[in-house]
Design an enzyme around this catalytic site. Sequence first.
Site, mmCIF file in Angstrom:
data_model
loop_
_atom_site.group_PDB
_atom_site.id
_atom_site.type_symbol
_atom_site.label_atom_id
_atom_site.label_comp_id
_atom_site.label_asym_id
_atom_site.label_seq_id
_atom_site.Cartn_x
_atom_site.Cartn_y
_atom_site.Cartn_z
ATOM 1 C CB CYS A 1 34.499 96.578 22.472
ATOM 2 S SG CYS A 1 35.828 95.901 21.434
ATOM 3 C CE1 TYR B 1 36.429 93.928 16.009
ATOM 4 C CE2 TYR B 1 38.390 94.177 17.333
ATOM 5 C CZ TYR B 1 37.535 93.382 16.625
ATOM 6 O OH TYR B 1 37.769 92.029 16.549
ATOM 7 C CG HIS C 1 32.889 92.250 13.929
ATOM 8 N ND1 HIS C 1 32.234 92.205 15.142
ATOM 9 C CD2 HIS C 1 34.019 91.493 14.104
ATOM 10 C CE1 HIS C 1 32.931 91.467 15.987
ATOM 11 N NE2 HIS C 1 34.018 91.032 15.380
ATOM 12 C CD GLU D 1 39.174 89.986 20.161
ATOM 13 O OE1 GLU D 1 39.444 90.210 21.350
ATOM 14 O OE2 GLU D 1 38.215 89.283 19.806
ATOM 15 C CB CYS E 1 30.406 92.148 19.315
ATOM 16 S SG CYS E 1 30.785 92.769 20.953
ATOM 17 C CB THR F 1 35.685 85.690 20.025
ATOM 18 O OG1 THR F 1 36.857 86.228 19.438
ATOM 19 C CG2 THR F 1 35.331 86.470 21.271
ATOM 20 C CD GLU G 1 40.596 84.962 21.773
ATOM 21 O OE1 GLU G 1 41.631 84.531 22.326
ATOM 22 O OE2 GLU G 1 40.016 86.004 22.156
ATOM 23 C CB CYS H 1 37.406 90.300 24.163
ATOM 24 S SG CYS H 1 36.245 89.486 23.071
#
Length: 519
Positions: free
Chosen positions: A310, A308, A304, A458, A116, A203, A269, A112
């Site tokens: 990502c 993901y 959001h 996550e 974002c 995050t 986090e 991560c």
Amino acid sequence: MVSHKRKIDPSRDTLKITNGKEYLESLRGRGLDVYLFGEKIKDPVDHPVIRPSANALAETYDLGVSNPDLATTVSPYTGERISRFLHVCMSAHDLVLQNKMQRRLGQLTGTCFQRCVGMDAFNSLFSVTYEMDETLKTNYHQRLISFLTMMHKLNGVVGGAMTDVKGDRGLAPHEQSDKDLFVHISKRTKEGVYIKGAKAHQTGTVNSHWMIVMPTMRLKKEDKDYAVIGAVPVDAEGITYVCGRQSCDTRSQDEGTIDVGNAKFGGSEAMVLFDDVFIPNEFIFMDGEYDYAAMLVERFTTYHRRSYVCKSGVGDALIGAAAAVSEMNGVPKVSHIRDKLVEMSHLNETIYGTGIASSYQGHPTKSGCYLCDDMLSNVCKHHVTRFPFEISRLAQDLAGGVVSTLPSEKDLNHPEIGGLLKKYLKGSDKFTAEERIRILRLIENMTMGRNAVGYLTESMHGAGSPQAQRIQIQRLMQVEYKKRLARVLAGLDVDEERKDGLANELGQYFERVFKVEPN
Ligand SMILES: Cc1cc2nc3c(=O)[nH]c(=O)nc-3n(C[C@H](O)[C@H](O)[C@H](O)COP(=O)(O)OP(=O)(O)OC[C@H]3O[C@@H](n4cnc5c(N)ncnc54)[C@H](O)[C@@H]3O)c2cc1C
Ligand code: SF4
């Protein structure tokens, strides 16, 4: 008595960060109150456990240098190039490019990269503040634009602080036995508001410059004090950070580079504790307008949940590791191995396909900024709650049991047993034992070690746990319309009804599906 007012230092907050090195430098000497392993840390960026997460964020800047078309754009406020993470999307193309950048960064970091949440907060707030001002005659939108301009000048990192600790999940904020279980306004003055409470799982927050604090759920009249949105510098007085413990995190401070799995990058986090933190009026974007909390949360999660994508980039790296270890094991051409790599790719591209489709099917809001498609973004995130787990299972299958029984790097280098270990841990003659071990450690890192936090947990909970997407999908699935389609095809309804009824019944999602964009 502290003043709770950090003076914004113009020389710092307007100094434009242009690359990863400058970004890492910008994190030093800020005096944040950060705790890790029971100790207060002076400069988190220099702590070996936190540094990999700062490196992952630095990569977002370096991609801006190596591929400016993908990771940067021109600010409409300053006229200068800024990170795409700070850009408000004014077209579906902008949304699509966010996703492409996210996949690329997932590939490059294997974790991560933490940027974002702030990006999606800016985008959702842009349209929500516009619509609030239009109805309520407030001036939140202009304040947001001023804040955005400031962030564009800095080219900084903005975290998104939405998730409250929430206490009893069956109770609304105002019903909790302890008022602080949701962040709320503790005091109002002419100059601004003070907030108290805690945000969980934040995050990259210690690697950020600012954060936007937002409510986490739909609110009622009795929850008015919880309806607060504001921007605060991460080093504002009254904020304390407690970093989360991740599995295998202390491997980042071991000597050597093998056992850690991913030597350079990691996620991080923290729990953020707010003890009467002051937000001046100019950085407040909601103050008591509880009716708009649901709109904000819904738009934020719409952006959001397709961010993901990502995970498809991270998945690319894991599929690569699984293919590499199969070669090292000497069985790259075996049919079930190839088939498992195909299955992993199929799952991974399904995540990407739905995320990018949500962006392509974006539509303008009243403010002019584009919002991606809510049905497809929820489908994307729902895939993400499952597919990385299956991809990880297959990667562990191809790796073999040694992925969890490898000796340590110190044993590999031990003068007496090291040679024997290298002899017995070698697979195909084409590769050294160390090559095989490094790939195995990467698979371990991503599927059960430190970066499994980003790739698995996550994926499960970030942007909302699985049930949150199912609720949205149920709300959007237009089942009555689909029943009518079936009735007409089954000969239950006459043609006239088909014409009048179905044509007028497309509804939000199908209107977007069938909208023909001009060439
Ligand atoms: C690695 C990681 C990074 C994250 N990063 C961020 C971040 O940067 N910013 C941010 O704001 N948030 C962040 N989150 C938070 C994320 O959005 C939350 O984890 C998510 O919303 C779920 O909340 P929770 O963890 O409190 O789970 P819980 O609320 O404790 O949920 C646990 C289970 O209970 C169910 N449940 C909970 N409440 C109810 C209810 N009322 N009715 C029925 N079922 C219920 C859930 O569906 C779930 O199955 C992150 C989370 C993780 C794991
Ligand atoms: S989990 Fe993905 S979308 Fe969320 S901040 Fe990390 S990289 Fe970005």
